[in-house]
Write an enzyme that holds these catalytic residues in place. Structure first.
Site, short mmCIF file in Angstrom:
data_model
loop_
_atom_site.label_atom_id
_atom_site.label_comp_id
_atom_site.label_asym_id
_atom_site.label_seq_id
_atom_site.Cartn_x
_atom_site.Cartn_y
_atom_site.Cartn_z
NE ARG A 101 2.92 4.27 0.56
CZ ARG A 101 3.79 3.77 1.43
NH1 ARG A 101 3.52 3.77 2.72
NH2 ARG A 101 4.93 3.26 1.03
CG HIS A 128 6.10 -1.14 -1.97
ND1 HIS A 128 6.28 0.12 -2.51
CD2 HIS A 128 6.47 -1.03 -0.66
CE1 HIS A 128 6.72 0.94 -1.57
NE2 HIS A 128 6.85 0.27 -0.45
CD GLN A 131 10.89 -1.81 0.38
OE1 GLN A 131 10.33 -0.86 0.91
NE2 GLN A 131 12.13 -2.15 0.69
CG ASP A 221 5.92 -6.45 4.78
OD1 ASP A 221 5.97 -5.58 5.67
OD2 ASP A 221 5.15 -6.33 3.78
CB CYS A 261 9.78 -3.44 3.12
SG CYS A 261 8.33 -4.06 4.00
NE ARG A 289 11.66 2.33 -1.15
CZ ARG A 289 10.43 2.55 -0.67
NH1 ARG A 289 10.11 2.10 0.53
NH2 ARG A 289 9.50 3.18 -1.38
N1 CP Z 1 8.87 0.47 3.14
C1 CP Z 1 8.02 1.50 2.98
O1 CP Z 1 7.40 1.69 1.92
O2 CP Z 1 7.94 2.33 4.06
P1 CP Z 1 6.89 3.51 4.25
O3 CP Z 1 5.56 2.88 4.40
O4 CP Z 1 7.35 4.23 5.50
O5 CP Z 1 6.94 4.41 3.05
N1 NVA Z 2 3.00 -4.82 3.28
C1 NVA Z 2 3.11 -3.55 3.97
C2 NVA Z 2 4.28 -2.78 3.45
C3 NVA Z 2 4.52 -1.45 4.08
C4 NVA Z 2 5.68 -0.74 3.50
C5 NVA Z 2 1.81 -2.76 3.80
O1 NVA Z 2 1.28 -2.75 2.70
O2 NVA Z 2 1.35 -2.19 4.77
#
Ligand code: CP
Ligand code: NVA
Length: 314
Positions: A101, A128, A131, A221, A261, A289
């Site tokens: 990440r 992502h 997701q 989101d 999400c 997930r």
């Molecule tokens: N939706 C998602 O990726 O959640 P987190 O940021 O908690 O991993």
């Molecule tokens: N768009 C959000 C998604 C988090 C799961 C971010 O990148 O923070």
């Protein structure tokens, strides 16, 4: 070496195999089955941003399959303590795959470039993909199929909506992004989607009320993603008319499902009333997930088992 930096790394038939594996493992788990198909495999999680769902679902998912995981935070010094090549090649001596990440997508691309181990994108600023796998499982469970369903994403043209647009194109869903001017999907991402899937039904509009009228699923989101915190005030203003609330839901078909999400900023992009309503699938979506990623991990690390055990019904 197979990586999953984005869904562009796999074909539609790969995707269908991953989803079928996920569903197979999910229904097996409901019967108490935890087949050790990744016994003694080790997954690293290399995270530069916070996470609940992605981290925990990968860690529990691989554990259920007989493997184990290591969470690697900032202290391992990725990009600060030694060269990226040394770091990555050494990590590849120890683990079977890594979920990363990252703040910049290029960091994930660089990690994969050494082919030291399969790299899975656990969220970058660009996309992502994991997701989106769970999103499709959830839509499939709600309607029996995702094909032909209309997904309306109300909000930012960000990493989550970009991946959803791509997976919609791959699987024959209709996708609409309803957003204010200036917050559309990344144009080069959209171009690539259309180039690869010319038949895709993808629209972008600022008219959210009209967009939701034919929605089977309404997805939202946060307005401000991780890393964009300095834009919070500007974004709050820009997205003020794009809240998923009861008034907007009154314009949508009664059968429309609500997706998010998570994490959500309740009272901004979505109201309590809507996210907690009977139309909402967000908790099941988060649960998916783990199932989706179990399918992905087995597909990446034990393809023989998938080929011998999973039938894809198209
Ligand atoms: N939706 C998602 O990726 O959640 P987190 O940021 O908690 O991993
Ligand atoms: N768009 C959000 C998604 C988090 C799961 C971010 O990148 O923070």
């Amino acid at each position: 070496m197979q990586h999953l930096l984005s869904l562009f790394d796999i074909s539609e038939s790969d995707l269908k195999q991953i989803l079928a594996t996920a569903s197979h493992l999910k229904s097996g788990l409901a019967r108490g089955e935890r087949p050790p198909v990744l016994e003694r495999r080790v997954l690293a999680l290399l995270f530069e941003k916070p996470s609940l769902r992605t981290r925990v679902s990968f860690e529990t998912g691989i554990a259920q399959l007989g493997g184990s995981s290591l969470f690697l935070g900032e202290d391992v010094g990725w990009g600060t303590r030694e060269s990226p090549a040394d770091f990555t090649q050494v990590l590849g001596q120890f683990v079977d795959a890594v979920v990363c990440r990252t703040k910049q997508h290029e960091r994930a691309t660089q990690l994969a470039s050494f082919n030291a181990m399969p790299v899975i994108n656990g969220l970058t600023d660009l996309c992502h993909p994991c997701q989106a796998l769970a999103d499709v499982l959830t839509i499939r469970e709600a309607f029996g199929t995702e094909v032909g369903k209309h997904v309306v994403f109300v909000g930012d043209g960000n990493n989550v909506s970009g991946s959803l647009a791509l997976i919609s194109a791959m699987l024959g869903m209709k996708f609409t992004l309803a957003c204010p001017e200036g917050y559309q999907l990344d144009s080069s991402w959209l171009e690539q989607v259309i180039q690869r899937y010319p038949e895709a039904s993808i629209e972008q509009t600022s008219d959210v009320t009209t967009a939701v009228k034919t929605a089977d699923a309404i997805y939202t989101d946060v307005w401000t993603s991780m890393g964009q915190e300095e834009e919070t005030a500007i974004r709050k203003k820009a997205f003020a008319d794009y809240q998923v609330n009861s008034e907007l839901m009154a314009e949508a078909p009664e059968h429309a499902r609500i997706l998010h999400c998570l994490p959500a900023v309740r009272g901004e992009e979505i109201t309590d009333e809507v996210i907690d309503s009977d139309q909402s699938d967000v908790i099941a979506q988060a649960g998916n997930r783990m199932h989706a990623q179990k399918g992905l991990l087995v597909w990446l690390l034990n393809r023989k088992w998938v080929d011998e055990n999973i039938q894809v019904i198209t």
